[in-house]
Every structure is written in structure tokens, then in C-alpha cells.
Write an enzyme that holds these catalytic residues in place. Structure first.
Site, PDB file in Angstrom:
ATOM      1  N   PHE A  90       0.820  -1.229   0.000  1.00 14.28           N
ATOM      2  CA  PHE A  90       0.000   0.000   0.000  1.00 14.28           C
ATOM      3  C   PHE A  90       0.849   1.272   0.000  1.00 14.28           C
ATOM      4  CE2 PHE A  90      -1.462  -0.189   4.810  1.00 14.28           C
ATOM      5  CZ  PHE A  90      -0.177   0.059   5.220  1.00 14.28           C
ATOM      6  N   GLU A  91       0.140   2.390  -0.049  1.00 15.36           N
ATOM      7  CA  GLU A  91       0.777   3.706  -0.245  1.00 15.36           C
ATOM      8  C   GLU A  91       1.602   3.715  -1.540  1.00 15.36           C
ATOM      9  OE1 GLU A  91       0.003   6.157   1.660  1.00 15.36           O
ATOM     10  OE2 GLU A  91      -0.917   5.067   3.317  1.00 15.36           O
ATOM     11  N   GLY A  92       1.105   3.024  -2.550  1.00 16.28           N
ATOM     12  CA  GLY A  92       1.836   2.869  -3.814  1.00 16.28           C
ATOM     13  C   GLY A  92       2.678   1.604  -3.727  1.00 16.28           C
ATOM     14  N   THR A  93       2.367   0.604  -4.571  1.00 15.67           N
ATOM     15  CA  THR A  93       3.178  -0.624  -4.489  1.00 15.67           C
ATOM     16  C   THR A  93       4.640  -0.271  -4.811  1.00 15.67           C
ATOM     17  OG1 THR A  93       2.933  -1.252  -6.811  1.00 15.67           O
ATOM     18  CG2 THR A  93       1.237  -2.055  -5.293  1.00 15.67           C
ATOM     19  N   ASN A  94       5.528  -1.035  -4.244  1.00 18.09           N
ATOM     20  CA  ASN A  94       6.944  -0.744  -4.497  1.00 18.09           C
ATOM     21  C   ASN A  94       7.272  -0.826  -5.987  1.00 18.09           C
ATOM     22  OD1 ASN A  94       7.106  -0.427  -1.799  1.00 18.09           O
ATOM     23  ND2 ASN A  94       8.746  -1.907  -1.446  1.00 18.09           N
ATOM     24  N   GLN A 191       9.412  -1.295 -18.955  1.00 26.44           N
ATOM     25  CA  GLN A 191       9.491  -1.495 -17.501  1.00 26.44           C
ATOM     26  C   GLN A 191      10.718  -2.298 -17.069  1.00 26.44           C
ATOM     27  OE1 GLN A 191       5.693  -2.837 -16.013  1.00 26.44           O
ATOM     28  NE2 GLN A 191       4.768  -0.858 -16.454  1.00 26.44           N
TER      29      GLN A 191
HETATM   30  C1  LIG Z   1      -4.699  -3.719   4.605  1.00 26.62           C
HETATM   31  C2  LIG Z   1      -4.868  -2.721   3.477  1.00 26.62           C
HETATM   32  C3  LIG Z   1      -5.113  -1.386   3.762  1.00 26.62           C
HETATM   33  C4  LIG Z   1      -5.284  -0.463   2.721  1.00 26.62           C
HETATM   34  N1  LIG Z   1      -5.538   0.842   3.056  1.00 26.62           N
HETATM   35  C5  LIG Z   1      -5.771   1.725   2.083  1.00 26.62           C
HETATM   36  C6  LIG Z   1      -6.094   3.087   2.383  1.00 26.62           C
HETATM   37  O1  LIG Z   1      -6.186   3.476   3.551  1.00 26.62           O
HETATM   38  N2  LIG Z   1      -6.309   3.959   1.364  1.00 26.62           N
HETATM   39  C7  LIG Z   1      -6.233   3.561   0.052  1.00 26.62           C
HETATM   40  O2  LIG Z   1      -6.424   4.392  -0.836  1.00 26.62           O
HETATM   41  N3  LIG Z   1      -5.918   2.287  -0.260  1.00 26.62           N
HETATM   42  C8  LIG Z   1      -5.688   1.352   0.703  1.00 26.62           C
HETATM   43  N4  LIG Z   1      -5.396   0.059   0.365  1.00 26.62           N
HETATM   44  C9  LIG Z   1      -5.305  -0.315  -1.031  1.00 26.62           C
HETATM   45  C10 LIG Z   1      -3.867  -0.337  -1.492  1.00 26.62           C
HETATM   46  O3  LIG Z   1      -3.341   0.965  -1.627  1.00 26.62           O
HETATM   47  C11 LIG Z   1      -3.803  -1.115  -2.809  1.00 26.62           C
HETATM   48  O4  LIG Z   1      -4.020  -2.485  -2.493  1.00 26.62           O
HETATM   49  C12 LIG Z   1      -2.482  -0.924  -3.521  1.00 26.62           C
HETATM   50  O5  LIG Z   1      -2.359   0.374  -4.017  1.00 26.62           O
HETATM   51  C13 LIG Z   1      -2.313  -1.911  -4.691  1.00 26.62           C
HETATM   52  O6  LIG Z   1      -3.400  -1.808  -5.562  1.00 26.62           O
HETATM   53  P1  LIG Z   1      -4.224  -3.122  -5.964  1.00 26.62           P
HETATM   54  O7  LIG Z   1      -4.482  -3.929  -4.752  1.00 26.62           O
HETATM   55  O8  LIG Z   1      -5.380  -2.679  -6.781  1.00 26.62           O
HETATM   56  O9  LIG Z   1      -3.204  -3.950  -6.847  1.00 26.62           O
HETATM   57  P2  LIG Z   1      -3.067  -3.922  -8.423  1.00 26.62           P
HETATM   58  O10 LIG Z   1      -3.097  -2.514  -8.921  1.00 26.62           O
HETATM   59  O11 LIG Z   1      -4.037  -4.890  -9.022  1.00 26.62           O
HETATM   60  O12 LIG Z   1      -1.588  -4.462  -8.592  1.00 26.62           O
HETATM   61  C14 LIG Z   1      -1.257  -5.854  -8.582  1.00 26.62           C
HETATM   62  C15 LIG Z   1       0.205  -5.999  -8.952  1.00 26.62           C
HETATM   63  O13 LIG Z   1       0.436  -5.512 -10.263  1.00 26.62           O
HETATM   64  C16 LIG Z   1       1.400  -4.462 -10.252  1.00 26.62           C
HETATM   65  N5  LIG Z   1       0.958  -3.455 -11.215  1.00 26.62           N
HETATM   66  C17 LIG Z   1      -0.241  -2.824 -11.259  1.00 26.62           C
HETATM   67  N6  LIG Z   1      -0.268  -1.948 -12.269  1.00 26.62           N
HETATM   68  C18 LIG Z   1       0.943  -2.008 -12.877  1.00 26.62           C
HETATM   69  C19 LIG Z   1       1.535  -1.335 -13.982  1.00 26.62           C
HETATM   70  N7  LIG Z   1       0.872  -0.396 -14.679  1.00 26.62           N
HETATM   71  N8  LIG Z   1       2.791  -1.648 -14.300  1.00 26.62           N
HETATM   72  C20 LIG Z   1       3.483  -2.558 -13.599  1.00 26.62           C
HETATM   73  N9  LIG Z   1       2.967  -3.238 -12.555  1.00 26.62           N
HETATM   74  C21 LIG Z   1       1.720  -2.966 -12.195  1.00 26.62           C
HETATM   75  C22 LIG Z   1       1.415  -3.934  -8.834  1.00 26.62           C
HETATM   76  O14 LIG Z   1       2.669  -3.385  -8.498  1.00 26.62           O
HETATM   77  C23 LIG Z   1       1.144  -5.171  -8.043  1.00 26.62           C
HETATM   78  O15 LIG Z   1       2.338  -5.893  -7.841  1.00 26.62           O
HETATM   79  C24 LIG Z   1      -5.200  -0.893   1.379  1.00 26.62           C
HETATM   80  C25 LIG Z   1      -4.921  -2.244   1.092  1.00 26.62           C
HETATM   81  C26 LIG Z   1      -4.765  -3.159   2.110  1.00 26.62           C
HETATM   82  C27 LIG Z   1      -4.503  -4.601   1.761  1.00 26.62           C
END
Ligand SMILES: Cc1cc2nc3c(=O)[nH]c(=O)nc-3n(C[C@H](O)[C@H](O)[C@H](O)COP(=O)(O)OP(=O)(O)OC[C@H]3O[C@@H](n4cnc5c(N)ncnc54)[C@H](O)[C@@H]3O)c2cc1C
Length: 264
Positions: A90-94, A191
Site C-alpha cells: 500500500f501507499e503505492g506498491t513498491n 518497464q
Molecule cells: C490492509 C490494506 C489497507 C489499505 N488501506 C488503504 C487506504 O487506507 N487507502 C487507500 O487508498 N488504499 C488502501 N489500500 C489499497 C492499497 O493501496 C492497494 O491495495 C495498492 O495500491 C495496490 O493496488 P491493488 O491492490 O489494486 O493492486 P493492483 O493494482 O491490481 O496491482 C497488482 C500488482 O500488479 C502491479 N501493477 C499494477 N499496475 C501495474 C503497472 N501499470 N505496471 C506494472 N505493474 C503494475 C502492482 O505493483 C502489483 O504488484 C489498502 C490495502 C490493504 C490490503
């Protein structure tokens, strides 16, 4: 466990080193914010990626050091590991933040190259810029260009690391330039390349940060300064060895340049 066990000692040393780098990043980015800096997004992104990766590695190793006991609930570490896992998501995946780090850096280099491209469209009006750039690149190609010397800014013990850092910054700049020349705007979709640029940027930045912190500790003659100097030196050695070699992308640049300017 009986007697001296180097394997465990190395794990503990590595954990201490990762912790030191992480803490140094936090001090640097929060210090910048405290002094009123507003342009800290890149540094913050690097800090988040590094800190969450490092925390994961440290707790994983802590479990390993405790062996089977570390795996059990009673030791409390498996809970820390599970809780830490989310920080890489969260907070932007690494993964996304790494792309952000690479692309933000590239944007700056890209604007510089655009200026040069414009100059080539009207060469007589921009001879100075073209010649200074051509000279800089030619110097690099034959090894005459010397990177900025930052070693006077650090503690004497860290000067070799600072010189290596300067060399890596220069090599990194060349790599970015070569990448831009090769891919142009399409670099946003590369990428595989972006990920490697981000790794190099993180290694270079974290090294600069620890050299700065340990040098400050030495300058203030803090009691733990000798320990900090060792940690910083060890990190610089490890991180800079991963930064791409000087000629990794220069060949791409040369090929492209020859094809563009000397085609029949
Ligand atoms: C316990 C928990 C608390 C959370 N709290 C909050 C909160 O308070 N506020 C909030 O806004 N969100 C919150 N989230 C959501 C969290 O920010 C998202 O889960 C996170 O940003 C990843 O997004 P996603 O789950 O949709 O994964 P996805 O976007 O589906 O990504 C899946 C994988 O694909 C990769 N990926 C995705 N797109 C691309 C791309 N274009 N190029 C390369 N790789 C890519 C990602 O890095 C990741 O490894 C929370 C999640 C959890 C589990």
C-alpha cells in the site's frame, strides 16, 4: 549454537546495516521537509521502497536466526512479518514506485536532451551548446571526462567510497542518456529497463545519504561515529557494486548516433 558462527554474525551485521540505511533515509527526507523543501517526492518514494524492502528482509532474517523457534507464534516474529508485508503493497506498491523513481529522473534528463535536439534544428544559433555537449560526450567516450569530486565533503575514511559514488553518478547519467536516445518517449513502456534504472538510482541515493550521515557523526566526534563509518563504508561497497558499468548503454548511444547522423 556453540562458539563463533560467522554466518549468523554476517546476518546480524547485514540487518544492522539495512537498519542504518533506512534510518538515515528517514532523517534525510524529514530533515529536508523541516527546512522547508517542497520537492522531496522522489526521495520520499525511494525511502518508502527501501524501508519496506529492508524491513521485510530484516525480519525474515531474524526468523532465520532463531530457526524453528522463529517460525512459531510464541517468538512474535511471524506476526511482525505478516504485518510488514503490506508496506510493500500500500501507499503505492513498491513496483509502481520504482517506475515513478525511474521516470521522474528520466523526465529531467529528457528535458535536457530536448533542448539539445532543438539546438540541432538551428545549429548556427546554438553552436555553443552543441560544442559544449559534443565535447563533454567525446571526453566521456575516450575516458577524459572526470566526474565531480565530492570526496572533500566526507570524512577521510569515506573518501574512496565518495570517489566511487561520483563515478557511479556519472555512469548512471550516461546510462539514462543512452536509454533515452534509444527509446525516446516509448521509454515509459520499457518497464524492464526502468526497473534497473530505479535500482541504480536507489543504490546511488542511499549511498549518498549514509556517507553524509556518517561524516556528520565523525565531524561531531559522536561516540558511535567509528561504528557509523564502518556501516556507511560497507553499504557503499555493496550498493555501488550494483550500479551499471560505465559502458552498459554507451554502445546503444553510439549505434544510434551513427545511424542517425551518418546514414548513407
Ligand atoms: C490492509 C490494506 C489497507 C489499505 N488501506 C488503504 C487506504 O487506507 N487507502 C487507500 O487508498 N488504499 C488502501 N489500500 C489499497 C492499497 O493501496 C492497494 O491495495 C495498492 O495500491 C495496490 O493496488 P491493488 O491492490 O489494486 O493492486 P493492483 O493494482 O491490481 O496491482 C497488482 C500488482 O500488479 C502491479 N501493477 C499494477 N499496475 C501495474 C503497472 N501499470 N505496471 C506494472 N505493474 C503494475 C502492482 O505493483 C502489483 O504488484 C489498502 C490495502 C490493504 C490490503
Amino acid at each position: 549454537m556453540v562458539g563463533r558462527v560467522d554466518n549468523i554474525t554476517e546476518k546480524l551485521a547485514r540487518m544492522a546495516m539495512l537498519q542504518y540505511v533506512t534510518e538515515s533515509l528517514a532523517y534525510m527526507v524529514s530533515g529536508n521537509m523541516d527546512t522547508g523543501a517542497r520537492d522531496y517526492h522522489l526521495e520520499a518514494a525511494i525511502s518508502k521502497v527501501f524501508a519496506s524492502d529492508a524491513a521485510w528482509a530484516v525480519v525474515d532474517e531474524a526468523i532465520q536466526v532463531l530457526g524453528g523457534m522463529g517460525f512459531m507464534k510464541g517468538a512474535g516474529l511471524e506476526r511482525v512479518l505478516r504485518d510488514l508485508r503490506i508496506f510493500r503493497i500500500f501507499e503505492g506498491t513498491n513496483d509502481i514506485l520504482r517506475l515513478f523513481v525511474a521516470l521522474t529522473g528520466i523526465q529531467f534528463a529528457g528535458s535536457h536532451l530536448q533542448e539539445l535536439q532543438r539546438a540541432f534544428k538551428n545549429p548556427t544559433a546554438h553552436l555553443g551548446l552543441i560544442f559544449s555537449e559534443a565535447g563533454r560526450r567525446a571526453g566521456r567516450a575516450v575516458g577524459l571526462h572526470s566526474p565531480a569530486d565530492i570526496s572533500p565533503l566526507v570524512a577521510p575514511e569515506l573518501r574512496p567510497a565518495a570517489r566511487e559514488l561520483a563515478r557511479c553518478v556519472d555512469a548512471f547519467g550516461q546510462t539514462v542518456e543512452g536509454t533515452l536516445v534509444r527509446y525516446g518517449r516509448a521509454v515509459v513502456d520499457e518497464q524492464f529497463v526502468l526497473n534497473r534504472l530505479a535500482s541504480a538510482a536507489i543504490d546511488v541515493y542511499t549511498t549518498a545519504v549514509v556517507l553524509s550521515r556518517a561524516s556528520r557523526a565523525a565531524r561531531l566526534q559522536l561516540p558511535h561515529a567509528p561504528h557509523e563509518l564502518r556501516l556507511a563504508e560497507a553499504w557503499a561497497h555493496e550498493a555501488l557494486a550494483r550500479v551499471p558499468p560505465r559502458n552498459l548503454f554507451i554502445q546503444i548511444f553510439v549505434d544510434h548516433f551513427l545511424k542517425t547522423h551518418f546514414k548513407q
